[in-house]
Scaffold this motif. Sequence first.
Motif, PDB file in Angstrom:
ATOM      1  N   HIS A 186       0.834  -1.210   0.000  1.00 25.03           N
ATOM      2  CA  HIS A 186       0.000   0.000   0.000  1.00 25.03           C
ATOM      3  C   HIS A 186       0.865   1.255   0.000  1.00 25.03           C
ATOM      4  CE1 HIS A 186       0.843   0.285   4.355  1.00 25.03           C
ATOM      5  NE2 HIS A 186       0.420   1.522   4.267  1.00 25.03           N
ATOM      6  N   ARG A 187       2.012   1.181   0.667  1.00 22.78           N
ATOM      7  CA  ARG A 187       2.893   2.344   0.718  1.00 22.78           C
ATOM      8  C   ARG A 187       3.549   2.573  -0.648  1.00 22.78           C
ATOM      9  NH1 ARG A 187       3.401   7.234   1.821  1.00 22.78           N
ATOM     10  NH2 ARG A 187       5.532   7.947   2.150  1.00 22.78           N
ATOM     11  N   LEU A 188       3.862   1.494  -1.345  1.00 20.90           N
ATOM     12  CA  LEU A 188       4.417   1.630  -2.686  1.00 20.90           C
ATOM     13  C   LEU A 188       3.412   2.297  -3.617  1.00 20.90           C
ATOM     14  CD1 LEU A 188       6.956   0.920  -4.348  1.00 20.90           C
ATOM     15  CD2 LEU A 188       5.828  -1.221  -4.969  1.00 20.90           C
ATOM     16  N   LEU A 189       2.128   1.951  -3.468  1.00 25.23           N
ATOM     17  CA  LEU A 189       1.083   2.608  -4.247  1.00 25.23           C
ATOM     18  C   LEU A 189       1.018   4.100  -3.929  1.00 25.23           C
ATOM     19  CD1 LEU A 189      -2.064   0.289  -4.259  1.00 25.23           C
ATOM     20  CD2 LEU A 189      -0.609   0.868  -6.201  1.00 25.23           C
ATOM     21  N   GLU A 190       1.084   4.434  -2.644  1.00 30.08           N
ATOM     22  CA  GLU A 190       0.997   5.842  -2.245  1.00 30.08           C
ATOM     23  C   GLU A 190       2.138   6.664  -2.839  1.00 30.08           C
ATOM     24  OE1 GLU A 190      -1.175   5.024   2.095  1.00 30.08           O
ATOM     25  OE2 GLU A 190       0.927   5.613   2.002  1.00 30.08           O
ATOM     26  N   ILE A 191       3.278   6.040  -3.017  1.00 33.43           N
ATOM     27  CA  ILE A 191       4.422   6.737  -3.614  1.00 33.43           C
ATOM     28  C   ILE A 191       4.308   6.780  -5.129  1.00 33.43           C
ATOM     29  CG2 ILE A 191       6.928   6.659  -3.964  1.00 33.43           C
ATOM     30  CD1 ILE A 191       7.111   5.308  -1.178  1.00 33.43           C
ATOM     31  N   GLY A 192       3.913   5.666  -5.743  1.00 34.22           N
ATOM     32  CA  GLY A 192       3.963   5.545  -7.185  1.00 34.22           C
ATOM     33  C   GLY A 192       2.796   6.124  -7.956  1.00 34.22           C
ATOM     34  N   VAL A 193       1.584   5.990  -7.424  1.00 34.53           N
ATOM     35  CA  VAL A 193       0.403   6.430  -8.180  1.00 34.53           C
ATOM     36  C   VAL A 193       0.432   7.926  -8.497  1.00 34.53           C
ATOM     37  CG1 VAL A 193      -2.104   6.701  -8.069  1.00 34.53           C
ATOM     38  CG2 VAL A 193      -1.062   4.510  -7.462  1.00 34.53           C
ATOM     39  N   PRO A 194       0.810   8.808  -7.555  1.00 36.82           N
ATOM     40  CA  PRO A 194       0.901  10.225  -7.928  1.00 36.82           C
ATOM     41  C   PRO A 194       1.914  10.485  -9.037  1.00 36.82           C
ATOM     42  CG  PRO A 194       0.859   9.998  -5.544  1.00 36.82           C
ATOM     43  CD  PRO A 194       1.034   8.621  -6.106  1.00 36.82           C
ATOM     44  N   LEU A 195       2.980   9.691  -9.086  1.00 40.70           N
ATOM     45  CA  LEU A 195       3.968   9.849 -10.159  1.00 40.70           C
ATOM     46  C   LEU A 195       3.380   9.440 -11.503  1.00 40.70           C
ATOM     47  CD1 LEU A 195       7.160   8.427  -8.371  1.00 40.70           C
ATOM     48  CD2 LEU A 195       6.504  10.828  -8.675  1.00 40.70           C
ATOM     49  N   VAL A 196       2.553   8.394 -11.494  1.00 44.04           N
ATOM     50  CA  VAL A 196       1.870   7.980 -12.718  1.00 44.04           C
ATOM     51  C   VAL A 196       0.940   9.086 -13.188  1.00 44.04           C
ATOM     52  CG1 VAL A 196       0.235   6.343 -13.718  1.00 44.04           C
ATOM     53  CG2 VAL A 196       2.033   5.528 -12.191  1.00 44.04           C
ATOM     54  N   GLU A 197       0.250   9.702 -12.244  1.00 42.93           N
ATOM     55  CA  GLU A 197      -0.714  10.751 -12.591  1.00 42.93           C
ATOM     56  C   GLU A 197      -0.010  11.952 -13.221  1.00 42.93           C
ATOM     57  OE1 GLU A 197      -4.511  12.583 -10.244  1.00 42.93           O
ATOM     58  OE2 GLU A 197      -4.087  10.450 -10.283  1.00 42.93           O
ATOM     59  N   GLN A 198       1.228  12.205 -12.825  1.00 39.03           N
ATOM     60  CA  GLN A 198       1.985  13.287 -13.450  1.00 39.03           C
ATOM     61  C   GLN A 198       2.299  12.966 -14.910  1.00 39.03           C
ATOM     62  OE1 GLN A 198       5.506  14.096 -11.121  1.00 39.03           O
ATOM     63  NE2 GLN A 198       4.341  14.352  -9.222  1.00 39.03           N
ATOM     64  N   GLU A 199       2.521  11.695 -15.197  1.00 40.33           N
ATOM     65  CA  GLU A 199       2.860  11.268 -16.556  1.00 40.33           C
ATOM     66  C   GLU A 199       1.620  11.075 -17.426  1.00 40.33           C
ATOM     67  OE1 GLU A 199       5.971  10.862 -17.768  1.00 40.33           O
ATOM     68  OE2 GLU A 199       6.781  11.604 -15.867  1.00 40.33           O
ATOM     69  N   VAL A 200       0.515  10.654 -16.795  1.00 39.27           N
ATOM     70  CA  VAL A 200      -0.715  10.355 -17.536  1.00 39.27           C
ATOM     71  C   VAL A 200      -1.861  11.173 -16.927  1.00 39.27           C
ATOM     72  CG1 VAL A 200      -2.239   8.542 -18.393  1.00 39.27           C
ATOM     73  CG2 VAL A 200       0.154   8.011 -17.871  1.00 39.27           C
ATOM     74  N   PRO A 201      -2.041  12.405 -17.360  1.00 37.02           N
ATOM     75  CA  PRO A 201      -3.126  13.231 -16.816  1.00 37.02           C
ATOM     76  C   PRO A 201      -4.485  12.586 -17.076  1.00 37.02           C
ATOM     77  CG  PRO A 201      -1.578  14.557 -18.094  1.00 37.02           C
ATOM     78  CD  PRO A 201      -1.242  13.125 -18.370  1.00 37.02           C
ATOM     79  N   ARG A 202      -5.377  12.742 -16.140  1.00 35.15           N
ATOM     80  CA  ARG A 202      -6.715  12.170 -16.278  1.00 35.15           C
ATOM     81  C   ARG A 202      -7.566  13.025 -17.213  1.00 35.15           C
ATOM     82  NH1 ARG A 202      -7.357   8.020 -12.926  1.00 35.15           N
ATOM     83  NH2 ARG A 202      -5.845   7.823 -11.208  1.00 35.15           N
ATOM     84  N   ASN A 203      -8.558  12.374 -17.832  1.00 33.03           N
ATOM     85  CA  ASN A 203      -9.423  13.118 -18.746  1.00 33.03           C
ATOM     86  C   ASN A 203     -10.371  14.029 -17.974  1.00 33.03           C
ATOM     87  OD1 ASN A 203     -11.782  11.610 -17.931  1.00 33.03           O
ATOM     88  ND2 ASN A 203     -11.207   9.979 -19.355  1.00 33.03           N
ATOM     89  N   LEU A 204     -11.081  14.874 -18.681  1.00 34.91           N
ATOM     90  CA  LEU A 204     -11.918  15.890 -18.053  1.00 34.91           C
ATOM     91  C   LEU A 204     -12.996  15.268 -17.167  1.00 34.91           C
ATOM     92  CD1 LEU A 204     -12.741  18.843 -17.717  1.00 34.91           C
ATOM     93  CD2 LEU A 204     -14.151  18.619 -19.788  1.00 34.91           C
ATOM     94  N   LYS A 205     -13.639  14.201 -17.649  1.00 37.24           N
ATOM     95  CA  LYS A 205     -14.695  13.554 -16.875  1.00 37.24           C
ATOM     96  C   LYS A 205     -14.166  13.044 -15.541  1.00 37.24           C
ATOM     97  CE  LYS A 205     -18.065   9.783 -17.075  1.00 37.24           C
ATOM     98  NZ  LYS A 205     -18.608   8.665 -17.911  1.00 37.24           N
ATOM     99  N   GLN A 206     -13.015  12.402 -15.553  1.00 36.25           N
ATOM    100  CA  GLN A 206     -12.427  11.880 -14.325  1.00 36.25           C
ATOM    101  C   GLN A 206     -12.044  13.008 -13.377  1.00 36.25           C
ATOM    102  OE1 GLN A 206      -9.170   9.480 -15.830  1.00 36.25           O
ATOM    103  NE2 GLN A 206     -10.398   7.609 -15.685  1.00 36.25           N
ATOM    104  N   ARG A 207     -11.481  14.084 -13.938  1.00 34.03           N
ATOM    105  CA  ARG A 207     -11.064  15.203 -13.085  1.00 34.03           C
ATOM    106  C   ARG A 207     -12.266  15.856 -12.419  1.00 34.03           C
ATOM    107  NH1 ARG A 207      -7.921  16.636 -17.593  1.00 34.03           N
ATOM    108  NH2 ARG A 207      -9.054  18.591 -17.847  1.00 34.03           N
TER     109      ARG A 207
END
Length: 407
Positions: free
Chosen positions: A92-113
Amino acid sequence: MQTNITESLRQSPLGQEAESILRKCVHCGFCLATCPTYNLTGNELDSPRGRIYLLKQLLEGDPVSQLTQQHLDSCLNCRACETTCPSNVQYHRLLEIGVPLVEQEVPRNLKQRLLRTAILNVLPYRNRFTRLLRTAQAIRPLLPKALSNKVPARKLTTTAAKQTQAALQRTMLVLEGCVQPAIDPDINAATTRVLNKLGISLITAPKAGCCGALSYHLNQQQDGLDFMRRNIDAWWPQIDQGCEAIIMTASGCGTTVKEYGELLKDDPHYAEKARRVSKLTKDIVEVLSQEAIETLPINTTASLAFQCPCSLQHGQGLAGSVEALLSRMGFELKSVIDSHLCCGSAGTYSIFQPELATELRQNKRRTLERSGADQFVSANIGCISHLSEGADRPVRHWIQVVDTALE
């Protein structure tokens, strides 16, 4: 696991922590058998081991895509894999570190935001959520069935025990939370009545609110930490006056508050206070398990099937504790098969992953019904609401059943 993470990440505290977690994984695959999403899809990338590989690739500088994000998003963060892992990988801690980094690389679409913004601006705020829920409840008969099923019927608080606080020598705090007071205010009222019978006064801190989990797990981690700091400030006067414990009646909140000490360890102003708060935090089952509950007049007639929330059994390590307490009190407990598997609620998961959440709910309802129990009980408002949606037999909090048996 051998790693070759990028130099810039290796020089950062988060990167060093992530590398340490990755190196603990030995690819054994024990986690696959206990992962709810892998059990549904059969896709290794929807398992903890598969997601660890995806996060490893990210940290090593490989490109990530929307597919990467989708596999990470489908994780329930139930932590069943951590209970199973022989290497103690803090997934779970690895997710907390990694997922925000993924979000920086792959911005979410307008509906998700837009959906995430709406959730983050309503659910953590008790008054806002209550107003919205009351409006939805008022027009519920006019809504399409699929939508009206998602709006819980309004529940009222039954009369609280009329016992003066001055007569009780012991005092404990309770977290009211953000959504539970609106969805089912009787849970904390029932807790108050049961504890009053044991000579314990339950008080609230009006300025305490959301535990911070919702924002933190939706990658708004600083907002989540701010909620945590506000709660610490709200509770501190009572803690200074000798409050015995901070009680959680929602196991999801309890998991997070018990981690305040770790999450705020680098905050010079709150680190020590956060550690003390985490130490004082107890799920209601932990409190009652230490009391002479058998001395109370309990009328136990119904058999119960307990759905143990992931946050209680995996997050807090309290698997079997509620069942043991209820058995001590004379309740008949029916066994629930696959009790380690998530019901699909998982905070906001049922909003963002409705298909997987629905399938997991159907599976859990079937196992509860197969138990042959008269009543179904749980320990977390999210699980209770999710499992009760459209059901003939709703799920209640186990403390409400205890309270009823004492009346």
